[in-house]
Design an enzyme around this catalytic site. Structure first.
Site, mmCIF file in Angstrom:
data_model
loop_
_atom_site.group_PDB
_atom_site.id
_atom_site.type_symbol
_atom_site.label_atom_id
_atom_site.label_comp_id
_atom_site.label_asym_id
_atom_site.label_seq_id
_atom_site.Cartn_x
_atom_site.Cartn_y
_atom_site.Cartn_z
ATOM 1 N N GLY A 1 -46.217 -36.629 15.944
ATOM 2 C CA GLY A 1 -45.575 -36.818 17.242
ATOM 3 C C GLY A 1 -46.360 -36.176 18.364
ATOM 4 O O GLY A 1 -46.547 -36.765 19.434
ATOM 5 N N TYR A 2 -46.833 -34.967 18.115
ATOM 6 C CA TYR A 2 -47.619 -34.251 19.123
ATOM 7 C C TYR A 2 -48.914 -34.998 19.419
ATOM 8 O O TYR A 2 -49.289 -35.189 20.587
ATOM 9 C CB TYR A 2 -47.913 -32.834 18.625
ATOM 10 N N ALA A 3 -49.611 -35.433 18.367
ATOM 11 C CA ALA A 3 -50.870 -36.155 18.567
ATOM 12 C C ALA A 3 -50.639 -37.443 19.347
ATOM 13 O O ALA A 3 -51.412 -37.787 20.251
ATOM 14 C CB ALA A 3 -51.527 -36.447 17.222
ATOM 15 N N SER B 1 -48.197 -38.073 21.440
ATOM 16 C CA SER B 1 -47.832 -37.765 22.826
ATOM 17 C C SER B 1 -49.049 -37.368 23.647
ATOM 18 O O SER B 1 -49.188 -37.781 24.808
ATOM 19 C CB SER B 1 -46.782 -36.646 22.863
ATOM 20 N N LYS B 2 -49.948 -36.588 23.068
ATOM 21 C CA LYS B 2 -51.110 -36.134 23.825
ATOM 22 C C LYS B 2 -52.150 -37.249 23.981
ATOM 23 O O LYS B 2 -52.867 -37.297 24.985
ATOM 24 C CB LYS B 2 -51.726 -34.903 23.164
#
Length: 254
Positions: free
Chosen positions: A158-160, A162-163
Site C-alpha cells: 500500500g505504501y509503495a 501510494s508513493k
C-alpha cells in the site's frame, strides 16, 4: 542572490509536522522567514514542541488536528484553515503512514488507510488549497515522496503504491499549474532516522545492509530536509516544476 531564498511574509501549511521530517521542514521554513500552520492527527493545539521551536525563531504558529484517513474531518479542517488563513503561500503535503504486512496478508483495512492518508487526502488538500493559488497565480506545493516512488519495497504494498502515485500526481498537477504560477514538486527521502524506520534501525542485519548501500554512510535526519524544502518553497526554484528531489545520501545512485 540570498534574497531569492527568503520566505519573509509567507504562510506555509505543513502537514505531519509534529515530529520527524515534517517538523524539520516546518522549522526550516520558519528559519527562512515563513509563518507556519501545522497540522497532524495528534498535534497539541497549543504548546507543542514544534510550536515552541517555531515561535523561538520569531515566527507565528497555528496548530490544528486532523485525521487524514477521515474524509469528513479533512473537509472540516480545510474549511476551518481557509477561513483562518485566506492566503496560504506554501503547502507541504508531508503527513503519511506506513503499515507493514506481506502482500498476501495485506488486508483491505490496511490498504485503504494507507491510500487515504498518503494519496487521497493529499490530492484533496492540494486541489482545495491549489485552486486558490491558481486564482492568485502564485504558490508552492511540495509533496513528500519516497525511495518507493522508484522502488517496490518489501511488505509495504500500500505504501509503495501510494508513493508511486504521488510521483505521478506531482507531474500531473505540474502539467496543469506550472503555467499558472504554481510550482508543484516533491522531496523523496531516503532512509531517515525517524519513528517510521525504528524497526529497520533495530534490525542489525537490515540496518547494516542499508548503511552499506548509502554512499554517504549514515542515516539521514530531519535537519537534512530544511535546505531542500526552503529551496522548493522559494523564488530560487521558480523554474522548477514536476521534479522529485532525492534526499537520500546517494542511495539511488547505487
Amino acid at each position: 542572490m540570498l534574497e531569492k531564498f527568503s520566505l519573509e511574509g509567507k504562510v506555509a501549511l505543513v502537514t505531519g509536522c509534529k515530529r520527524g521530517i515534517g517538523k524539520g521542514i516546518a522549522l526550516g521554513l520558519a528559519e527562512a522567514g515563513a509563518d507556519i500552520i501545522g497540522v497532524s492527527a495528534s498535534l497539541a493545539l497549543e504548546g507543542s514542541d514544534v510550536e515552541n521551536e517555531v515561535k523561538a525563531l520569531g515566527r507565528n504558529f497555528k496548530g490544528y488536528q486532523c485525521d487524514f484517513s477521515d474524509r469528513d474531518a479533512l473537509y472540516a479542517f480545510i474549511k476551518e484553515v481557509k477561513a483562518d488563513f485566506p492566503k496560504i503561500d506554501i503547502l507541504v503535503n508531508n503527513a503519511g503512514t506506513i503499515l507493514r504486512a506481506p502482500a498476501a496478508e495485506h488486508g483491505d483495512d490496511l490498504w485503504d488507510k494507507v491510500i487515504d492518508v498518503n494519496l487521497n487526502s493529499q490530492f484533496i488538500l492540494s486541489r482545495e488549497i491549489g485552486k486558490e493559488m491558481v486564482a492568485r497565480q502564485s504558490g508552492k506545493i511540495i509533496f513528500t515522496a519516497s525511495l518507493l516512488t522508484f522502488q517496490g519495497g518489501i511488505t509495504v504494498p500500500g505504501y509503495a503504491a501510494s508513493k508511486g502515485a504521488i510521483g505521478q500526481l506531482v507531474m500531473a498537477l505540474s502539467n496543469e499549474w506550472a503555467g499558472k504560477g504554481v510550482n508543484v514538486n516533491a522531496i523523496a527521502p531516503g532512509y531517515i532516522d525517524t519513528d517510521n524506520t525504528q524497526a529497520l534501525r533495530e534490525d542489525s542485519e537490515r540496518s547494516a545492509a542499508i548503511l552499506g548501500r548509502i554512499p554517504q554512510g549514515r542515516w539521514g535526519n530531519p535537519d537534512d530536509f530544511k535546505g531542500p524544502a526552503v529551496f522548493l518553497a522559494s523564488d530560487a526554484a521558480s523554474y522548477v516544476n514536476g521534479a522529485i528531489l532525492l534526499v537520500d545520501g546517494g542511495w539511488m545512485g547505487r
